[in-house]
Structure formats: structure tokens, C-alpha cells
Design an enzyme around this catalytic site. Structure first.
Site, PDB file in Angstrom:
ATOM      1  N   ASP A 236       0.728  -1.136  -0.133  1.00  0.00           N
ATOM      2  CA  ASP A 236       0.368   0.069  -0.306  1.00  0.00           C
ATOM      3  C   ASP A 236       1.142   1.721   0.325  1.00  0.00           C
ATOM      4  O   ASP A 236       1.388   1.896   0.782  1.00  0.00           O
ATOM      5  CB  ASP A 236      -0.875  -0.260   1.702  1.00  0.00           C
TER       6      ASP A 236
ATOM      7  N   ASP B  34       0.811   8.212 -10.207  1.00  0.00           N
ATOM      8  CA  ASP B  34      -0.483   7.707 -11.072  1.00  0.00           C
ATOM      9  C   ASP B  34      -1.510   7.123 -10.441  1.00  0.00           C
ATOM     10  O   ASP B  34      -1.729   6.206 -10.056  1.00  0.00           O
ATOM     11  CB  ASP B  34      -0.075   6.621 -12.456  1.00  0.00           C
TER      12      ASP B  34
ATOM     13  N   CYS C 143      -6.868   9.014 -14.682  1.00  0.00           N
ATOM     14  CA  CYS C 143      -7.659   8.933 -16.463  1.00  0.00           C
ATOM     15  C   CYS C 143      -9.366   9.725 -15.981  1.00  0.00           C
ATOM     16  O   CYS C 143      -9.827   8.862 -15.618  1.00  0.00           O
ATOM     17  CB  CYS C 143      -7.731   7.579 -16.808  1.00  0.00           C
TER      18      CYS C 143
HETATM   19  C1  LIG Z   1      -4.048   4.571 -12.495  1.00  0.00           C
HETATM   20  S1  LIG Z   1      -3.672   3.112 -11.917  1.00  0.00           S
HETATM   21  C2  LIG Z   1      -1.317   3.493 -12.555  1.00  0.00           C
HETATM   22  C3  LIG Z   1      -0.942   1.860 -13.908  1.00  0.00           C
HETATM   23  C4  LIG Z   1       0.349   2.136 -13.811  1.00  0.00           C
HETATM   24  N1  LIG Z   1       1.058   3.272 -14.229  1.00  0.00           N
HETATM   25  C5  LIG Z   1       0.533   1.105 -14.724  1.00  0.00           C
HETATM   26  O1  LIG Z   1       1.826   1.764 -16.676  1.00  0.00           O
HETATM   27  O2  LIG Z   1       0.829   0.520 -15.024  1.00  0.00           O
HETATM   28  C6  LIG Z   1      -3.033   2.574 -10.411  1.00  0.00           C
HETATM   29  C7  LIG Z   1      -2.293   1.824  -9.872  1.00  0.00           C
HETATM   30  O3  LIG Z   1      -3.097   2.009  -8.490  1.00  0.00           O
HETATM   31  C8  LIG Z   1      -2.615   0.633  -7.359  1.00  0.00           C
HETATM   32  N2  LIG Z   1      -3.295   1.119  -6.080  1.00  0.00           N
HETATM   33  C9  LIG Z   1      -3.990   0.937  -5.628  1.00  0.00           C
HETATM   34  N3  LIG Z   1      -4.412   1.714  -4.410  1.00  0.00           N
HETATM   35  C10 LIG Z   1      -3.203   1.994  -4.051  1.00  0.00           C
HETATM   36  C11 LIG Z   1      -2.176   2.262  -2.768  1.00  0.00           C
HETATM   37  N4  LIG Z   1      -2.967   2.224  -1.742  1.00  0.00           N
HETATM   38  N5  LIG Z   1      -1.092   1.463  -3.269  1.00  0.00           N
HETATM   39  C12 LIG Z   1      -0.304   1.402  -4.233  1.00  0.00           C
HETATM   40  N6  LIG Z   1      -0.860   1.494  -5.250  1.00  0.00           N
HETATM   41  C13 LIG Z   1      -2.144   1.281  -5.436  1.00  0.00           C
HETATM   42  C14 LIG Z   1      -3.632  -0.304  -8.335  1.00  0.00           C
HETATM   43  O4  LIG Z   1      -3.415  -1.813  -8.265  1.00  0.00           O
HETATM   44  C15 LIG Z   1      -3.579   0.345 -10.244  1.00  0.00           C
HETATM   45  O5  LIG Z   1      -2.838  -0.316 -10.886  1.00  0.00           O
END
Ligand SMILES: C[S@@+](CC[C@H](N)C(=O)[O-])C[C@H]1O[C@@H](n2cnc3c(N)ncnc32)[C@H](O)[C@@H]1O
Length: 158
Positions: free
Chosen positions: A26, A44, A96
């Protein structure tokens, strides 16, 4: 957070011969525990995906009752990331999504909550066009003039 995406990331890094530390956890908790500082942070962030209508035309018909959870998580990630930004460093936040509460509102809130951060105008104001050199610290392409996915991004420096 998703093991499959982490595996794909490791594979891509290996294929490209890029050495990087991959942390599968996380991000908010990790940043809050960390005492490291970073020159460049690209957040992102997880979001509603409202800008992905081309790929997901069913989006308007789905129930989006997790928006409060998402905006809360975005703000927590943003707060933790801003805390870890080195002096002179650059923090870029992107989603996005078109929804103002997932982008613009966070930008306004951060500017007020963290006066030591300054907007960083890193994008040409007219992306894709022959710009006049003007730059912006908040980029949100116009939905009717932009052919790619919808998104918003803003940048701050310390
Ligand atoms: C918009 S996507 C990012 C995509 C990434 N830039 C890629 O090219 O694969 C957001 C990502 O954040 C992750 N995510 C969600 N909650 C999160 C957290 N608390 N800590 C870390 N990552 C998290 C999701 O699993 C998702 O893969």
C-alpha cells in the site's frame, strides 16, 4: 497492489534492462512510514476511470458508489507523497478521469493546505498544437478537442 501488474512490471523492467526497486504494498502506508525524500514523484493514482469511455463505453451505466473511497485514498496518497518531496523536487499527480473532485479539487486543496509547495508549469498549455511557449501546471485536455483518453494532471515543486 495487483500481483499480476507487479509481475508485468518486473518483466518489463527485465526486458528493458532497467534496474529498479519494486515495492509491492500500500503506497500510502509505505510513504507514511518512509523517511526517504524523492526528487521526482509521479502519482498515477487509482481513480474512477471516467476518462476511459473509448475503452469502456459501459462506464456511464455502471454504479460508481466508491467515489468517496477513491477521493479519500487519492488525498491520502497525495498528502503522503507531498510529505516525501525533496526541496526542488517535482510532484506530478495524474488520473484518467474528468471528474473535478478527482483532480482539480485536490490541486486547489493541496495549494491551500501546503503553502510551501508551488505550482510547476511543466506542460505546454496547448498540448499537441504548435504552442506559443505558454506552459501550465494543471493539464486537462478539452473533452471535445482531445482524441486520447480523458485525464487530468497537475504538478507542484517544493
Ligand atoms: C492508474 S493505475 C496506475 C497504472 C500504472 N501507471 C501502470 O502503468 O500500470 C493505479 C494503480 O494503483 C494501484 N493502487 C490502488 N490502490 C493503491 C494503494 N493504496 N497503493 C498502491 N497502489 C494502489 C492499482 O492497483 C492500480 O494499478
Amino acid at each position: 497492489m495487483h500481483p499480476r501488474r507487479v509481475a508485468r512490471l518486473r518483466q518489463t523492467l527485465e526486458q528493458r534492462g532497467i534496474a529498479a526497486q519494486v515495492v509491492h504494498t500500500d503506497a500510502a502506508e509505505w510513504l507514511e512510514r518512509s523517511d526517504a525524500s524523492f526528487d521526482l514523484i509521479l502519482l498515477d493514482a487509482p481513480c474512477s476511470g471516467s476518462g476511459t469511455l473509448q475503452k469502456h463505453p459501459e462506464w456511464p451505466w455502471l454504479v460508481h458508489d466508491d467515489l468517496p473511497r477513491l477521493t479519500g485514498l487519492q488525498r491520502r496518497l497525495l498528502t503522503a507523497a507531498a510529505e516525501r518531496l525533496a526541496p526542488g523536487g517535482l510532484l506530478i499527480y495524474a488520473v484518467c478521469s474528468w471528474l473535478p473532485e478527482e483532480g482539480e479539487a485536490h490541486r486547489e486543496w493541496l495549494a491551500e493546505a501546503r503553502p510551501e509547495l508551488r505550482p510547476a508549469a511543466v506542460w505546454p498549455a496547448a498540448l499537441g498544437a504548435d504552442a506559443d511557449g505558454a506552459t501550465t501546471a494543471f493539464f486537462r485536455p478539452h473533452p471535445l478537442r482531445w482524441e486520447g483518453e480523458g485525464f487530468q494532471a497537475f504538478a507542484f515543486t517544493r
